[in-house]
Structure formats: structure tokens, C-alpha cells
Design a protein around this motif. Structure first.
Motif: not given
Length: 312
Positions: A46-51, A91-96
Motif C-alpha cells: 500500500m502506498t501512504d495509507g492516509f485515512f 509494506a506501507v510505502i510513503p511517496v513522501h
């Protein structure tokens, strides 16, 4: 960008919300902003996972912290709760590391057993949220990271101008914290490859480094367009060339166009004209896609989709 009130009407682009639905097996689920779940039915990344998506006023004058209720609801809906025996999130993947990407990343990793995978700035955010170092994976640019059947490759990129909180995160960010504490850090172009042969580029911010993606390949691009409508047309054209054309994509799905101050349990809407202009972005990108004979889409939140369907 024109100075006017209101916001673009996403219903004007209803025909673009047509990414093919996923059958059983592999799928990609759009979760607002630049959050994407890639899963093959057994393993996911998952990218980011901003909920949490805190409201604008709190972002402007308050402090931010992950919203446990919203995060838990999202993970339950996705079948990713570690304690419920759901699918394995690797994996959780923050793009920035701006708040609208990384605020919840460490909490999602804690809830699911996933690794927080990204740059040094993401690692500091993870530590501040209580994630142990053995659950934090600091990547080396251009060196693939194996996560089960997935291979993740991080290529250095840039944030779309203006970057309101530039610089690296160099110490733990302990929530609650001001939005300014979540500095951009390392901006990434993330390549996601699967043993099935599927390849995708996730361009989480509408920025680029000239030539950085030359020689890279991806059939599908998830293209971040936040603030792109505030740029001049030459910038938009160059951004397309440096991302979509550079990797030889055959399908483009636009992300980071939605109002990320609005909860995910409400219909998504575009950012207001005061901050972006999705209409302007769409006018230019539609022309570029038609010229290059590349399919251009908008994703539907929460629906498992298969952007590789029909590509041959």
C-alpha cells in the motif's frame, strides 16, 4: 490559474471513471489522495495509507494525529486488520512525508504487521509514531526491494511546486504535531512489479527530475496531479513527457486530485480552485493522452480495479 470561487465538478468527467473492474486475483484499490492498495488476493502493498484526512482548519492552526477510528474502519473494510487474520499487508510505502501522505503510515504498519518502507524521513516519522526499527525498511534508490511476489523500486523524484514544507525530517515526529513538522523529505517515483508480469509507476506528486525515469518501464502509471492545474501548460506537458512517455505507459490513472480534507466515507470531490484547477489539468492531459494514444482514467474509490485489463 484563474482566481475564482468553487471547485471543479468531478461529475463532468463521469466517463473517465472507467478503469476496468478487477476479477478474482490481482487488483488495485484507490483510497483517496495517493493511497493505493495493490493486492493479488494473498499479499498486498500500500502506498501512504492516509485515512485520517483531518479538516482544513485543524491542519491550518491545530495539531495532527492519526484518527484511530477512521484507520481501523478502512483496514476492516479492506480486510487488512492483522488481528482479524485478513490478507497480509507486506509494506506501507510513503511517496513522501507531507502529512497528507505519511500521517497514518506508521499506524497502518502497526495495525497490520507491515513494514514501513521508504526513505530516511519516513523512518523518522515511523519512529516518532512508535514503530520499532525492525519494522522500518530504509530503501536505497534504484535497488529493488522484494516483498513477497512484489518488487518495489524507488527512484528519486521531486515535489510539485510549491513545496510548502520543504526539507528532510531529521528527528522523530511525535503526534500530535503541526503540519509543518511533516516536511516533504524524499519524494519518490515508486515502481511496483509483480511476478504476474504487471508493472506500474506510482507518481505520488506532480513533480519530476529531468531524465530520472529514462530507461525505466511500466505499463500503467498512477499519475499524481495535485497542484498540477496551478502550473503553466509547458510544465504540464513536460511533466507528462518525463513520466508517462518516459516509461512507455499504455494506461494512465489520475490520483491526488481529490479534496483530502474530506472524510473517505463521503463521496470524493475535487480540490477547490483556490488550491488547484482539475478542469485545466484535464483539458491538457486529455489532449496529450489522445495524441499519444494512451488510455486516461480516473479511479473509483474503494473499488478493486484492473488497469492492465485489455492491454494485451
Amino acid at each position: 490559474m484563474r482566481l475564482k470561487l468553487g471547485r471543479p465538478d468531478v461529475n463532468a468527467y463521469a466517463d473517465r471513471f472507467d478503469v476496468p473492474p478487477a476479477a478474482e486475483g490481482f487488483g488495485v484499490t484507490f483510497l483517496g489522495t495517493a493511497s493505493l492498495l495493490f493486492d493479488d488476493g494473498d499479499t498486498a502493498v500500500m502506498t501512504d495509507g492516509f485515512f485520517s484526512r483531518p479538516p482544513l482548519l485543524r491542519v491550518a492552526i491545530g495539531k495532527l494525529a492519526p484518527d484511530d477510528a477512521r484507520i481501523n474502519a478502512a483496514l476492516t473494510r479492506l480486510g487488512l486488520r492483522h488481528d482479524d487474520g485478513g490478507r497480509r499487508l507486506a509494506a506501507v510505502i510513503p511517496v513522501h512525508t507531507h502529512f497528507d501522505h505519511v500521517l497514518d503510515s506508521a499506524t497502518v504498519a502497526l495495525r497490520t504487521g507491515a513494514a514501513l518502507t521508504g526513505g530516511p524521513s519516513a523512518a523518522w516519522v515511523g519512529r516518532g509514531a512508535g514503530l520499532a526499527d525492525d519494522r522500518i525498511q530504509v530503501v536505497t534508490p534504484r535497488e529493488p526491494v522484494a516483498q513477497g511476489p512484489f518488487a518495489l523500486t524507488f527512484v528519486e523524484s521531486a515535489h510539485c511546486p510549491p513545496d510548502r514544507f520543504p526539507g528532510a525530517v531529521t528527528a522523530p515526529v511525535v503526534p500530535p504535531a503541526r503540519a509543518a513538522a511533516y516536511r516533504c523529505g524524499e519524494a519518490w517515483s515508486v515502481f511496483v512489479a509483480h511476478t504476474s508480469g504487471r508493472t506500474a509507476l506510482v507518481q505520488g506528486s506532480a513533480g519530476y527530475l529531468p531524465g530520472a525515469l529514462d530507461g525505466c518501464r511500466a505499463d500503467v502509471v498512477y499519475l499524481g496531479v495535485g497542484q498540477l492545474g496551478a502550473q503553466d501548460e509547458d510544465y504540464i506537458r513536460t511533466y507528462w513527457a518525463q513520466t508517462v512517455r518516459a516509461v512507455g505507459a499504455r494506461r494512465v490513472v489520475l490520483i491526488h486530485w481529490d479534496d483530502f480534507f474530506r472524510p473517505l466515507d463521503r463521496p470524493l470531490r475535487a480540490l477547490p480552485y483556490a488550491g488547484d484547477d482539475l478542469d485545466r489539468t484535464m483539458r491538457v492531459l486529455v489532449r496529450l493522452a489522445e495524441h499519444d494514444r494512451i488510455a486516461l482514467h480516473l479511479p473509483t474509490a474503494w473499488r478493486r480495479e484492473d488497469p492492465w485489463a485489455g492491454l494485451g
